[in-house]
Write a protein that holds these residues in place. Structure first.
Motif, PDB file in Angstrom:
ATOM      1  N   TYR A  88       0.998  -1.200   0.004  1.00  0.00           N
ATOM      2  CA  TYR A  88       0.160  -0.113  -0.049  1.00  0.00           C
ATOM      3  C   TYR A  88       0.873   1.367  -0.004  1.00  0.00           C
ATOM      4  CZ  TYR A  88      -3.404  -3.237   1.526  1.00  0.00           C
ATOM      5  OH  TYR A  88      -4.374  -4.388   1.325  1.00  0.00           O
ATOM      6  N   ARG A  89       0.133   2.358  -0.527  1.00  0.00           N
ATOM      7  CA  ARG A  89       1.002   3.578  -0.423  1.00  0.00           C
ATOM      8  C   ARG A  89      -0.108   4.541   0.241  1.00  0.00           C
ATOM      9  NH1 ARG A  89       0.474   7.788  -4.001  1.00  0.00           N
ATOM     10  NH2 ARG A  89      -0.314   6.311  -5.600  1.00  0.00           N
ATOM     11  N   TYR A  90       0.559   5.259   1.259  1.00  0.00           N
ATOM     12  CA  TYR A  90      -0.325   6.509   1.774  1.00  0.00           C
ATOM     13  C   TYR A  90      -0.457   7.573   0.978  1.00  0.00           C
ATOM     14  CZ  TYR A  90      -1.277  10.196   5.057  1.00  0.00           C
ATOM     15  OH  TYR A  90      -2.047  11.298   5.735  1.00  0.00           O
ATOM     16  N   THR A  91      -1.724   7.983   0.793  1.00  0.00           N
ATOM     17  CA  THR A  91      -1.964   9.200  -0.048  1.00  0.00           C
ATOM     18  C   THR A  91      -2.677  10.012   0.770  1.00  0.00           C
ATOM     19  OG1 THR A  91      -4.213   8.420  -0.921  1.00  0.00           O
ATOM     20  CG2 THR A  91      -2.203   7.751  -2.023  1.00  0.00           C
ATOM     21  N   THR A  92      -2.841  11.546   0.219  1.00  0.00           N
ATOM     22  CA  THR A  92      -3.600  12.480   0.614  1.00  0.00           C
ATOM     23  C   THR A  92      -4.945  12.614  -0.211  1.00  0.00           C
ATOM     24  OG1 THR A  92      -2.394  14.135  -0.885  1.00  0.00           O
ATOM     25  CG2 THR A  92      -1.710  13.826   1.444  1.00  0.00           C
ATOM     26  N   ALA A  93      -5.373  11.524  -0.959  1.00  0.00           N
ATOM     27  CA  ALA A  93      -6.275  11.491  -1.628  1.00  0.00           C
ATOM     28  C   ALA A  93      -7.477  11.046  -0.805  1.00  0.00           C
ATOM     29  CB  ALA A  93      -6.399  10.320  -2.862  1.00  0.00           C
ATOM     30  N   GLY A  96     -14.105   8.843  -1.840  1.00  0.00           N
ATOM     31  CA  GLY A  96     -14.902   9.399  -2.815  1.00  0.00           C
ATOM     32  C   GLY A  96     -14.046  10.139  -4.122  1.00  0.00           C
ATOM     33  N   SER A  97     -12.757  10.324  -4.083  1.00  0.00           N
ATOM     34  CA  SER A  97     -11.990  11.213  -4.942  1.00  0.00           C
ATOM     35  C   SER A  97     -12.110  10.109  -6.243  1.00  0.00           C
ATOM     36  CB  SER A  97     -10.702  11.349  -4.341  1.00  0.00           C
ATOM     37  OG  SER A  97      -9.784  10.294  -4.231  1.00  0.00           O
ATOM     38  N   GLY A  98     -12.091   8.675  -6.001  1.00  0.00           N
ATOM     39  CA  GLY A  98     -11.861   7.774  -7.215  1.00  0.00           C
ATOM     40  C   GLY A  98     -10.315   7.578  -7.495  1.00  0.00           C
ATOM     41  N   ARG A  99      -9.466   8.045  -6.528  1.00  0.00           N
ATOM     42  CA  ARG A  99      -8.014   8.081  -6.931  1.00  0.00           C
ATOM     43  C   ARG A  99      -7.172   7.328  -5.780  1.00  0.00           C
ATOM     44  NH1 ARG A  99     -10.135   9.415 -10.498  1.00  0.00           N
ATOM     45  NH2 ARG A  99      -9.750  11.153 -11.853  1.00  0.00           N
ATOM     46  N   CYS A 100      -8.250   6.535  -4.977  1.00  0.00           N
ATOM     47  CA  CYS A 100      -7.584   5.716  -3.994  1.00  0.00           C
ATOM     48  C   CYS A 100      -8.566   4.582  -3.343  1.00  0.00           C
ATOM     49  CB  CYS A 100      -7.350   6.531  -2.693  1.00  0.00           C
ATOM     50  SG  CYS A 100      -8.650   7.454  -1.818  1.00  0.00           S
ATOM     51  N   ILE A 101      -8.083   3.561  -2.688  1.00  0.00           N
ATOM     52  CA  ILE A 101      -8.816   2.550  -2.467  1.00  0.00           C
ATOM     53  C   ILE A 101      -9.359   2.641  -0.768  1.00  0.00           C
ATOM     54  CG2 ILE A 101      -8.630   0.156  -1.642  1.00  0.00           C
ATOM     55  CD1 ILE A 101      -8.627   0.272  -4.894  1.00  0.00           C
ATOM     56  N   GLN A 102     -10.596   2.483  -0.599  1.00  0.00           N
ATOM     57  CA  GLN A 102     -11.259   2.563   0.311  1.00  0.00           C
ATOM     58  C   GLN A 102     -11.312   1.129   0.964  1.00  0.00           C
ATOM     59  OE1 GLN A 102     -14.591   5.852  -1.051  1.00  0.00           O
ATOM     60  NE2 GLN A 102     -15.106   4.777   0.573  1.00  0.00           N
ATOM     61  N   MET A 103     -10.747   1.020   2.140  1.00  0.00           N
ATOM     62  CA  MET A 103     -10.915  -0.101   3.083  1.00  0.00           C
ATOM     63  C   MET A 103     -12.164  -0.533   3.662  1.00  0.00           C
ATOM     64  SD  MET A 103      -7.902  -1.591   2.974  1.00  0.00           S
ATOM     65  CE  MET A 103      -6.241  -1.472   3.711  1.00  0.00           C
ATOM     66  N   TRP A 104     -12.979   0.634   4.071  1.00  0.00           N
ATOM     67  CA  TRP A 104     -14.406   0.404   4.673  1.00  0.00           C
ATOM     68  C   TRP A 104     -15.260   1.111   3.824  1.00  0.00           C
ATOM     69  CZ3 TRP A 104      -9.999   1.937   7.518  1.00  0.00           C
ATOM     70  CH2 TRP A 104      -9.605   0.907   8.177  1.00  0.00           C
ATOM     71  N   PHE A 105     -16.471   0.524   3.381  1.00  0.00           N
ATOM     72  CA  PHE A 105     -17.446   0.968   2.829  1.00  0.00           C
ATOM     73  C   PHE A 105     -18.810   0.264   2.821  1.00  0.00           C
ATOM     74  CE2 PHE A 105     -15.159  -1.618  -0.077  1.00  0.00           C
ATOM     75  CZ  PHE A 105     -16.189  -2.496  -0.723  1.00  0.00           C
ATOM     76  N   ASP A 106     -19.986   0.830   2.751  1.00  0.00           N
ATOM     77  CA  ASP A 106     -21.228   0.150   2.673  1.00  0.00           C
ATOM     78  C   ASP A 106     -21.665  -0.623   1.494  1.00  0.00           C
ATOM     79  OD1 ASP A 106     -23.692  -0.899   3.116  1.00  0.00           O
ATOM     80  OD2 ASP A 106     -24.612   1.221   3.534  1.00  0.00           O
ATOM     81  N   PRO A 107     -21.580  -2.173   1.401  1.00  0.00           N
ATOM     82  CA  PRO A 107     -21.728  -2.701   0.214  1.00  0.00           C
ATOM     83  C   PRO A 107     -23.169  -2.277  -0.462  1.00  0.00           C
ATOM     84  CG  PRO A 107     -20.983  -4.289   1.674  1.00  0.00           C
ATOM     85  CD  PRO A 107     -21.279  -2.827   2.285  1.00  0.00           C
ATOM     86  N   ALA A 108     -23.839  -2.046   0.355  1.00  0.00           N
ATOM     87  CA  ALA A 108     -25.208  -1.832  -0.219  1.00  0.00           C
ATOM     88  C   ALA A 108     -25.449  -0.510  -0.948  1.00  0.00           C
ATOM     89  CB  ALA A 108     -26.433  -1.673   1.052  1.00  0.00           C
ATOM     90  N   GLN A 109     -24.382   0.408  -0.834  1.00  0.00           N
ATOM     91  CA  GLN A 109     -24.226   1.407  -1.719  1.00  0.00           C
ATOM     92  C   GLN A 109     -23.242   1.551  -2.887  1.00  0.00           C
ATOM     93  OE1 GLN A 109     -23.849   5.096   0.850  1.00  0.00           O
ATOM     94  NE2 GLN A 109     -25.459   4.510   2.022  1.00  0.00           N
ATOM     95  N   GLY A 110     -22.883   0.068  -2.999  1.00  0.00           N
ATOM     96  CA  GLY A 110     -21.885  -0.176  -4.006  1.00  0.00           C
ATOM     97  C   GLY A 110     -20.342   0.019  -3.665  1.00  0.00           C
ATOM     98  N   ASN A 111     -19.482  -0.479  -4.355  1.00  0.00           N
ATOM     99  CA  ASN A 111     -17.936  -0.626  -4.084  1.00  0.00           C
ATOM    100  C   ASN A 111     -17.344   0.653  -4.698  1.00  0.00           C
ATOM    101  OD1 ASN A 111     -15.402  -1.170  -4.016  1.00  0.00           O
ATOM    102  ND2 ASN A 111     -15.841  -3.265  -4.199  1.00  0.00           N
TER     103      ASN A 111
END
Length: 175
Positions: A88-93, A96-111
């Motif tokens: 992994y690489r730490y980013t300031t993104a 919701g920016s579309g430029r970084c991976i989110q580790m936690w999210f609500d799958p009901a709202q899409g990935n």
């Protein structure tokens, strides 16, 4: 084109032939991971290799001392980049920016990681030099990953048996 998307990164390492490398993590997720684990203990900075397997399970190397994460990884960036050999690489993104991976999210709202994987896949395909001329702080290292790996990565981390204990509400493990 399909071949380009499904080709994993080759890693020059005797312990792993192919793996993820420099996947950009959203700032909030990296900082939350560090916050959740700061008081847990570990005996190693790099969890990919160097364990004592004498009992058939990974144990701390002989003679290593357990210390709080906050000592082993003084900043969130240290944890996110070092614990899995720069996977992994730490980013300031931001989320919701579309430029970084989110580790936690609500799958009901899409990935949200689907858009991120598609962005980097598109960026890789549209660059004539394969993004080799892009500055090191840019997002180029993740581009060779298949989008499906990026999308499923957070789920895989949550489901790892050893990672399921400790470190707050997000299920990060400690050793």
């Amino acid at each position: 084109m399909e071949e380009l998307l499904s080709r994993p990164i080759s890693a020059d390492s005797s312990w792993r032939r192919e793996r993820i490398l420099h996947v950009p993590l959203c700032q909030e997720d990296c900082e939350q991971w560090w916050e959740d684990c700061r008081d847990a203990v570990t005996c190693k900075e790099n969890w990919h290799k160097g364990w004592n397997w004498a009992t058939g399970r990974n144990r701390c190397p002989w003679g290593s001392l357990c210390r709080p994460f906050s000592e082993v990884f003084p900043r969130p960036k240290d944890l996110c980049e070092k614990i899995w050999s720069h996977s992994y690489r730490y980013t300031t993104a931001r989320r919701g920016s579309g430029r970084c991976i989110q580790m936690w999210f609500d799958p009901a709202q899409g990935n949200p990681n689907v858009a991120v994987a598609k962005y980097y896949s598109w960026k890789k395909r549209s660059s004539p030099a394969g993004l080799e001329d892009v500055a090191p702080e840019s997002d180029h290292a993740v581009c060779a990953l298949p989008w499906s790996v990026l999308v499923l990565l957070p789920l895989a981390l949550v489901l790892l048996p050893e990672a399921a204990r400790g470190c707050g509400s997000h299920g990060w493990g400690s050793l």
